[in-house]
Each structure stands twice: as structure tokens, then as C-alpha cells.
Design a protein around this motif. Structure first.
Motif, PDB file in Angstrom:
ATOM      1  N   GLU A 201       0.833  -1.198   0.000  1.00 21.78           N
ATOM      2  CA  GLU A 201       0.000   0.000   0.000  1.00 21.78           C
ATOM      3  C   GLU A 201       0.870   1.252   0.000  1.00 21.78           C
ATOM      4  O   GLU A 201       1.905   1.315   0.686  1.00 21.78           O
ATOM      5  CB  GLU A 201      -0.904   0.019   1.228  1.00 21.78           C
ATOM      6  N   PHE A 202       0.464   2.241  -0.784  1.00 18.99           N
ATOM      7  CA  PHE A 202       1.195   3.505  -0.866  1.00 18.99           C
ATOM      8  C   PHE A 202       1.312   4.137   0.516  1.00 18.99           C
ATOM      9  O   PHE A 202       2.393   4.557   0.954  1.00 18.99           O
ATOM     10  CB  PHE A 202       0.468   4.454  -1.819  1.00 18.99           C
ATOM     11  N   GLY A 203       0.189   4.183   1.228  1.00 18.10           N
ATOM     12  CA  GLY A 203       0.175   4.801   2.553  1.00 18.10           C
ATOM     13  C   GLY A 203       1.092   4.103   3.532  1.00 18.10           C
ATOM     14  O   GLY A 203       1.768   4.749   4.347  1.00 18.10           O
ATOM     15  N   ALA A 204       1.132   2.774   3.456  1.00 18.59           N
ATOM     16  CA  ALA A 204       1.991   2.013   4.364  1.00 18.59           C
ATOM     17  C   ALA A 204       3.466   2.300   4.085  1.00 18.59           C
ATOM     18  O   ALA A 204       4.274   2.421   5.011  1.00 18.59           O
ATOM     19  CB  ALA A 204       1.706   0.523   4.221  1.00 18.59           C
ATOM     20  N   ALA A 205       3.817   2.424   2.815  1.00 19.13           N
ATOM     21  CA  ALA A 205       5.210   2.729   2.464  1.00 19.13           C
ATOM     22  C   ALA A 205       5.606   4.113   2.964  1.00 19.13           C
ATOM     23  O   ALA A 205       6.752   4.330   3.385  1.00 19.13           O
ATOM     24  CB  ALA A 205       5.394   2.629   0.946  1.00 19.13           C
ATOM     25  N   ILE A 206       4.670   5.049   2.934  1.00 17.42           N
ATOM     26  CA  ILE A 206       4.940   6.394   3.455  1.00 17.42           C
ATOM     27  C   ILE A 206       5.101   6.345   4.971  1.00 17.42           C
ATOM     28  O   ILE A 206       6.037   6.928   5.539  1.00 17.42           O
ATOM     29  CB  ILE A 206       3.809   7.360   3.052  1.00 17.42           C
ATOM     30  N   GLU A 207       4.203   5.640   5.641  1.00 21.47           N
ATOM     31  CA  GLU A 207       4.277   5.525   7.099  1.00 21.47           C
ATOM     32  C   GLU A 207       5.576   4.852   7.547  1.00 21.47           C
ATOM     33  O   GLU A 207       6.148   5.211   8.583  1.00 21.47           O
ATOM     34  CB  GLU A 207       3.076   4.730   7.617  1.00 21.47           C
ATOM     35  N   ASP A 208       6.042   3.890   6.763  1.00 23.56           N
ATOM     36  CA  ASP A 208       7.277   3.188   7.108  1.00 23.56           C
ATOM     37  C   ASP A 208       8.525   4.007   6.779  1.00 23.56           C
ATOM     38  O   ASP A 208       9.643   3.586   7.097  1.00 23.56           O
ATOM     39  CB  ASP A 208       7.350   1.853   6.365  1.00 23.56           C
ATOM     40  N   GLY A 209       8.332   5.145   6.113  1.00 20.45           N
ATOM     41  CA  GLY A 209       9.464   5.987   5.756  1.00 20.45           C
ATOM     42  C   GLY A 209      10.196   5.549   4.498  1.00 20.45           C
ATOM     43  O   GLY A 209      11.265   6.087   4.176  1.00 20.45           O
ATOM     44  N   ASP A 210       9.621   4.592   3.763  1.00 16.44           N
ATOM     45  CA  ASP A 210      10.266   4.117   2.543  1.00 16.44           C
ATOM     46  C   ASP A 210       9.917   4.988   1.336  1.00 16.44           C
ATOM     47  O   ASP A 210      10.550   4.859   0.274  1.00 16.44           O
ATOM     48  CB  ASP A 210       9.865   2.665   2.267  1.00 16.44           C
ATOM     49  N   ILE A 211       8.902   5.814   1.471  1.00 19.24           N
ATOM     50  CA  ILE A 211       8.602   6.860   0.499  1.00 19.24           C
ATOM     51  C   ILE A 211       8.456   8.157   1.275  1.00 19.24           C
ATOM     52  O   ILE A 211       7.660   8.241   2.202  1.00 19.24           O
ATOM     53  CB  ILE A 211       7.303   6.583  -0.294  1.00 19.24           C
ATOM     54  N   VAL A 212       9.246   9.153   0.904  1.00 17.89           N
ATOM     55  CA  VAL A 212       9.180  10.474   1.544  1.00 17.89           C
ATOM     56  C   VAL A 212       8.834  11.487   0.465  1.00 17.89           C
ATOM     57  O   VAL A 212       9.468  11.516  -0.598  1.00 17.89           O
ATOM     58  CB  VAL A 212      10.519  10.831   2.216  1.00 17.89           C
ATOM     59  N   ILE A 213       7.815  12.292   0.727  1.00 16.45           N
ATOM     60  CA  ILE A 213       7.355  13.277  -0.250  1.00 16.45           C
ATOM     61  C   ILE A 213       7.620  14.674   0.305  1.00 16.45           C
ATOM     62  O   ILE A 213       7.067  15.061   1.340  1.00 16.45           O
ATOM     63  CB  ILE A 213       5.847  13.111  -0.543  1.00 16.45           C
ATOM     64  N   ASP A 214       8.466  15.425  -0.384  1.00 18.11           N
ATOM     65  CA  ASP A 214       8.770  16.796   0.002  1.00 18.11           C
ATOM     66  C   ASP A 214       7.973  17.757  -0.868  1.00 18.11           C
ATOM     67  O   ASP A 214       7.947  17.632  -2.096  1.00 18.11           O
ATOM     68  CB  ASP A 214      10.267  17.089  -0.181  1.00 18.11           C
ATOM     69  N   GLY A 215       7.342  18.731  -0.214  1.00 20.49           N
ATOM     70  CA  GLY A 215       6.568  19.723  -0.950  1.00 20.49           C
ATOM     71  C   GLY A 215       5.404  20.208  -0.123  1.00 20.49           C
ATOM     72  O   GLY A 215       5.240  19.818   1.039  1.00 20.49           O
ATOM     73  N   PRO A 216       4.570  21.087  -0.678  1.00 24.36           N
ATOM     74  CA  PRO A 216       3.406  21.603   0.046  1.00 24.36           C
ATOM     75  C   PRO A 216       2.544  20.469   0.584  1.00 24.36           C
ATOM     76  O   PRO A 216       2.309  19.469  -0.109  1.00 24.36           O
ATOM     77  CB  PRO A 216       2.658  22.418  -1.012  1.00 24.36           C
ATOM     78  N   THR A 217       2.066  20.598   1.788  1.00 22.58           N
ATOM     79  CA  THR A 217       1.332  19.531   2.470  1.00 22.58           C
ATOM     80  C   THR A 217       0.140  19.035   1.673  1.00 22.58           C
ATOM     81  O   THR A 217      -0.081  17.816   1.540  1.00 22.58           O
ATOM     82  CB  THR A 217       0.861  20.017   3.849  1.00 22.58           C
ATOM     83  N   LYS A 218      -0.636  19.942   1.104  1.00 25.05           N
ATOM     84  CA  LYS A 218      -1.843  19.548   0.373  1.00 25.05           C
ATOM     85  C   LYS A 218      -1.485  18.719  -0.861  1.00 25.05           C
ATOM     86  O   LYS A 218      -2.111  17.693  -1.141  1.00 25.05           O
ATOM     87  CB  LYS A 218      -2.642  20.787  -0.033  1.00 25.05           C
TER      88      LYS A 218
END
Length: 241
Positions: A201-218
Motif C-alpha cells: 500500500e502507498f500509505g503504508a510505504a509512506i508511514e514506514d518511511g520508505d517513500i518520503v514526499i517533500d513539498g506543500p502539504t496539500k
């Protein structure tokens, strides 16, 4: 020459028939050669020019692609149109009818031939080529966007791509096209491939820190919804519903 008529000369006469009346054997005589169905896949995905097809099968030798295109044209599965800007390839009715065959084959593989991704199968460039074709134009914010992808390799450092999105259409770039970056995605090729294939899951990868997205929060929070993921993720969801 029409391969479907059973008449063949020259290069294609060397293709060995199965000498069976079975329709499966007859079909494999047409599309059973290495790379042939992957070329059809690329045409189904919207590629029409030689280099675009090659981008979808990057490990296929150029000479092999040229031979397969000639073969598929001879079988009546594709048409070639020459014009001032080069040759353009498109599927015939018989070629387009292979879409259901490829869909069934892919779904069968996901159910019965699933295995862990091998390192040699992970290709960030090929992944991004497919990602730029699967943008959900209804979810991408209005205006022109530029997203930078930094893929971290353990041994090779960072492999970088830019995805320009305008009016819901993606364009993959190998360098910044002179725009301000809207978002920067930090990940590794395996993680993003697993997400793309629906294995994670995309969300799980973000929560695990394996995907980090830099930019405006929205923008960053909406980014995971901009893509339709691999076609077979969608097909499986349709079958379950």
C-alpha cells in the motif's frame, strides 16, 4: 505475404510450426516467439513509434524489435504506416483482440506464478515510463506540475527522473525541463515497484518511511491518488467487486 493464410517465404519460413491442428498451437506459431507478446502489449498501451515501443522493452535488442515488428505485420496483427516523421505502428482488429488474452495471462500469473521480485527485474527507468502512462487526469491538480523522483540505490547512489504533468498527461524527462519542482519523491526502486504492482500500500510505504514526499502539504497528501497503478491491480479489483 500473409502468415495467417499459411503462406510464408524468406525469414518467416524458418519459423518452425508445431504441425498440430490445436488452436493453441496455431496461436503460438503466430505470437509465441520471444518478445512478440510484449511488443503487442506496448502497442495496446499506446506506443506507436519504434523508440516508444523500445522504451517499454528496454532489454530487447533493436534488431530483434525490428524483426518482431516485421513478423507481426506479416501475420496481420499490426499495420505499419510510413510518413515524413517516420514509421507508425498500430494494431489491426486481430491484434487488438489479443488484449483479452494478455489480460487473462497477466491475471493468471498474479494468481498462480507470483513470486518475489528479482533484483534484475527492478528497473526504475522502465517503472517511470509506465507510471507516466497511468496518470489519473481527474485527480491531478489543475495547472502544470513537475515531480522529481529520487531513487536511492544501495550501490549506485541516486537515479533521478522528472515527471511533467499537464492537463492530466504525463511526460517523462531525464533532466529538469526548466520548471520549478512541485514535489520531490524520495524512495528506492524496489519500494516504488512494489507499490506500483499493488504488492504494498502507498500509505503504508509512506508511514514506514520508505517513500518520503517533500513539498506543500496539500499536494504531498494527494500525490498517492494521482496514479492508477499497474493495469492488473485495476483488473483484479474489478473481478473482486
Amino acid at each position: 505475404m500473409n502468415w495467417l493464410s499459411g503462406k510464408a517465404t524468406g525469414t518467416f519460413a524458418r519459423m518452425k510450426p508445431y504441425h498440430q491442428y490445436c488452436p493453441v498451437a496455431q496461436a503460438l506459431e503466430l505470437v509465441g516467439d520471444r518478445w512478440a507478446l510484449l511488443v503487442v502489449r506496448e502497442l495496446l498501451c499506446g506506443a506507436h513509434h519504434f523508440n516508444d515501443i523500445l522504451r517499454g522493452v528496454p532489454r530487447m535488442p533493436r534488431s530483434m524489435l525490428a524483426r518482431r515488428l516485421e513478423q507481426l505485420e506479416a501475420t496481420g496483427l499490426i499495420e505499419k504506416n510510413d510518413h515524413s516523421k517516420g514509421s507508425e505502428y498500430s494494431l489491426t482488429e486481430a491484434g487488438r483482440a489479443l488484449e483479452e488474452v494478455l489480460a487473462s495471462l497477466g491475471l493468471w500469473a498474479r494468481s498462480h506464478a507470483h513470486r518475489q521480485l528479482r533484483e534484475e527485474e527492478i528497473d526504475a527507468g522502465l517503472l517511470m515510463w509506465n507510471v507516466q502512462r497511468r496518470i489519473d487526469g481527474t485527480r491531478v491538480p489543475k495547472g502544470e506540475m513537475l515531480v522529481r523522483f529520487d531513487f536511492l540505490h544501495k550501490r549506485r547512489g541516486v537515479e533521478r527522473y522528472w515527471l511533467k504533468i499537464k492537463r492530466g498527461v504525463g511526460e517523462l524527462c531525464l533532466k529538469n525541463p526548466g520548471m520549478e519542482e512541485s514535489l520531490v519523491i524520495h524512495t528506492d526502486p524496489r519500494t516504488f515497484t512494489e507499490v506500483w504492482l499493488g504488492h504494498r500500500e502507498f500509505g503504508a510505504a509512506i508511514e514506514d518511511g520508505d517513500i518520503v514526499i517533500d513539498g506543500p502539504t496539500k499536494l504531498a497528501s494527494s500525490f498517492p491518488t494521482w496514479f492508477l497503478l499497474n493495469e492488473f491491480v485495476e483488473l483484479e479489483a474489478e473481478l473482486r467487486s
